[in-house]
Design an enzyme around this catalytic site. Structure first.
Site, mmCIF file in Angstrom:
data_model
loop_
_atom_site.group_PDB
_atom_site.id
_atom_site.type_symbol
_atom_site.label_atom_id
_atom_site.label_comp_id
_atom_site.label_asym_id
_atom_site.label_seq_id
_atom_site.Cartn_x
_atom_site.Cartn_y
_atom_site.Cartn_z
ATOM 1 N N HIS A 194 0.857 -1.198 0.000
ATOM 2 C CA HIS A 194 0.000 0.000 0.000
ATOM 3 C C HIS A 194 0.895 1.252 0.000
ATOM 4 O O HIS A 194 0.842 2.076 0.918
ATOM 5 C CB HIS A 194 -0.919 -0.030 1.219
ATOM 6 C CG HIS A 194 -2.173 0.771 1.056
ATOM 7 N ND1 HIS A 194 -2.176 2.149 1.009
ATOM 8 C CD2 HIS A 194 -3.464 0.395 0.927
ATOM 9 C CE1 HIS A 194 -3.420 2.568 0.867
ATOM 10 N NE2 HIS A 194 -4.226 1.530 0.808
ATOM 11 N N ASP A 271 -10.315 6.426 -7.317
ATOM 12 C CA ASP A 271 -10.202 5.399 -6.278
ATOM 13 C C ASP A 271 -10.886 4.173 -6.861
ATOM 14 O O ASP A 271 -12.026 3.862 -6.541
ATOM 15 C CB ASP A 271 -10.853 5.848 -4.963
ATOM 16 C CG ASP A 271 -10.410 4.958 -3.786
ATOM 17 O OD1 ASP A 271 -9.715 3.954 -4.039
ATOM 18 O OD2 ASP A 271 -10.758 5.271 -2.634
ATOM 19 N N GLU A 344 -1.935 -0.334 -5.551
ATOM 20 C CA GLU A 344 -2.060 -1.593 -4.802
ATOM 21 C C GLU A 344 -2.207 -2.754 -5.785
ATOM 22 O O GLU A 344 -3.288 -2.963 -6.324
ATOM 23 C CB GLU A 344 -3.303 -1.581 -3.907
ATOM 24 C CG GLU A 344 -3.368 -0.501 -2.864
ATOM 25 C CD GLU A 344 -4.774 -0.433 -2.244
ATOM 26 O OE1 GLU A 344 -5.283 -1.462 -1.765
ATOM 27 O OE2 GLU A 344 -5.380 0.649 -2.254
#
Ligand SMILES: *[C@@H]1O[C@H](CO)[C@@H](O)[C@H](O)[C@H]1NC(C)=O
Ligand SMILES: *[C@@H]1O[C@H](CO)[C@@H](O)[C@H](O)[C@H]1NC(C)=O
Ligand SMILES: *[C@@H]1O[C@H](CO)[C@@H](O)[C@H](O)[C@H]1NC(C)=O
Ligand SMILES: *[C@@H]1O[C@H](CO)[C@@H](O)[C@H](O)[C@H]1NC(C)=O
Ligand SMILES: *[C@@H]1O[C@H](CO)[C@@H](O)[C@H](O)[C@H]1NC(C)=O
Ligand SMILES: *[C@@H]1O[C@H](CO)[C@@H](O)[C@H](O)[C@H]1NC(C)=O
Length: 383
Positions: A194, A271, A344
């Site tokens: 992350h 996102d 990620e």
């Protein structure tokens, strides 16, 4: 349904097994550095996290290209973002309603996001909040280990995980390899790093003009207002909704071009869960993502064995967290909105609740399956 084990039960289990791969001492905050020609990186055991990563810019000056804190104890600040540079697990990203069914058994795990509507990054005490032990450490490589007991955060079975970070030269690159071994039961496993990147090293107050290129990201997994998959899979090239092409990075474009869309209720930015549509392992050598900053001339190429990438362009940052001392310049002293890009490498978000996607072999592991292995490589150059 499993009860969530307490930390005391966890300690008792580890003691009974006679293993020492879990420590609660302050060593978890001791910075350890590895290096190779043209690159160095620093880690702490709390979250097995990357805190600093230096590579040279176009003028041969070393630049720290990751977000983090100067003081390792700050990673425990619950009101700040504490996923910086961490390993997230045992199941990264979101799980709808914090529940899943595995071979007929319902599991109910902590719902630690959106006021109790879903799980994020493994529950209340995810792997980012755990004290990993150092299993191996030399000048260019470090391995952390974590033993996660049966029932902790509601997940079934004991899971032993190792993450190895290695630096290599010519070209300078970082590899991350997370190997997770279920010792006794089948369990969902979706590990991820992350890391919050800023390859411009905060020369500018945001990364919107840095460019992004993801040649195999033809599809995304759309989410609802709290970023839980709706179940559909959507092309970024021929979408049937408007606006059409915000997330089409199959050609090199400024990251800001992706901002023409919602990233959940009240959020504008990226996102999103991108699918990597490519023959694998045939194209394993091909970068799946390229990030470039004209400010520093630093270009980063990412390779991975994963089937997807979650990207987040730090829309939630609000100028309250200071950049590291070595990154302060040009009046940029705090991480601003859109001040970073989280990458990620992981499998398809909430695939355990979508058997119709056929991701079982990538997300459910046990004593009778291969081990879970998440590999990624970050290669640096300048131009
Ligand atoms: C990690 O170590 C710190 C420092 O010793 C301790 O305060 C904390 O409780 C530990 N965390 C866990 C989850 O054990
Ligand atoms: C890593 O590189 C930076 C930049 O060259 C340097 O300032 C720092 O001392 C290095 N860290 C270690 C521990 O060698
Ligand atoms: C924890 O983080 C919050 C939000 O970024 C900040 O306001 C606060 O000062 C931090 N706490 C400490 C002890 O630094
Ligand atoms: C949501 O989780 C609760 C337990 O926390 C469970 O009782 C309920 O059935 C779940 N809802 C769905 C739709 O799965
Ligand atoms: C460091 O350890 C790794 C893993 O054991 C090994 O492959 C590598 O050769 C070692 N490097 C050095 C410089 O000793
Ligand atoms: C998506 O990007 C590619 C590469 O830049 C371009 O050729 C294509 O026209 C774009 N498609 C759409 C629908 O925007």
């Amino acid at each position: 349904m499993k009860l969530t084990a307490t930390l005391a039960a966890f300690t008792a289990l580890v003691t009974s097994l006679g293993v020492s791969s879990w420590s609660t001492d302050s060593d978890a905050f001791k910075p350890l550095t590895i290096a190779a020609y043209g690159i160095n990186a620093t880690f702490i055991g709390y979250g097995a996290r990357l805190t600093h990563l230096y590579v040279n810019d176009k003028n041969n000056n070393p630049r720290d290209v990751v977000v983090g804190y100067d003081d390792p104890v700050m990673y425990t600040n619950e009101t700040s973002d504490n996923f910086f540079g961490a390993i997230v697990g045992r199941y990264a990203n979101r799980i709808k309603n914090g529940t899943f069914n595995l071979d007929g058994t319902e599991y109910d795990i902590p719902k630690n996001e959106h006021g109790g509507l879903n799980t994020l990054h493994g529950g209340d005490t995810g792997y980012d909040h755990r004290n990993w032990s150092v299993a191996q450490y030399n000048t260019s490589s470090i391995t952390y280990s974590l033993l996660d007991p049966d029932g902790f955060q509601g997940f079934p079975g004991i899971l032993q995980t190792y993450v190895t970070y290695t630096l290599l030269a010519n070209p300078p690159r970082l590899t991350t390899r997370i190997v997770a071994i279920p010792l006794d039961q089948d369990t969902p496993v979706m590990m991820s790093t992350h890391i919050y990147w800023n390859v411009g090293s905060f020369t500018s107050s945001n990364i919107l003009k840095d460019t992004l290129y993801m040649p195999y990201s033809d599809r995304i997994i759309p989410g609802d207002s709290i970023l839980i998959p709706t179940g559909e899979l959507q092309s970024v090239k021929y979408p049937w909704t408007n606006p059409a092409i915000a997330l089409n990075f199959t050609g090199e474009r400024p990251i800001g071009d992706g901002n023409g869309q919602q990233c959940g209720a009240g959020c504008t930015g990226i996102d999103n869960a991108f699918i990597l549509d490519r023959p694998y392992p045939e194209l394993a050598d091909q970068p799946v993502l390229q990030l470039y900053s004209a400010d520093t001339g630093i270009k980063m190429k990412v390779r991975t064995n994963m089937g997807g990438l979650q990207l987040y362009n730090c829309a939630g940052q609000a100028g309250t967290i200071p950049v590291k001392a070595d990154q302060k310049q040009n009046g940029v002293e705090f991480i601003q909105k859109y001040g970073c890009l989280v990458i990620e490498p992981q499998d398809w978000i909430d695939g355990i609740n979508h058997p119709e996607w056929g991701r079982r072999k990538e997300q459910i592991f046990g004593p009778d399956t291969r081990v879970s292995e998440n590999w990624a490589q970050y290669e640096f150059s300048t131009e």
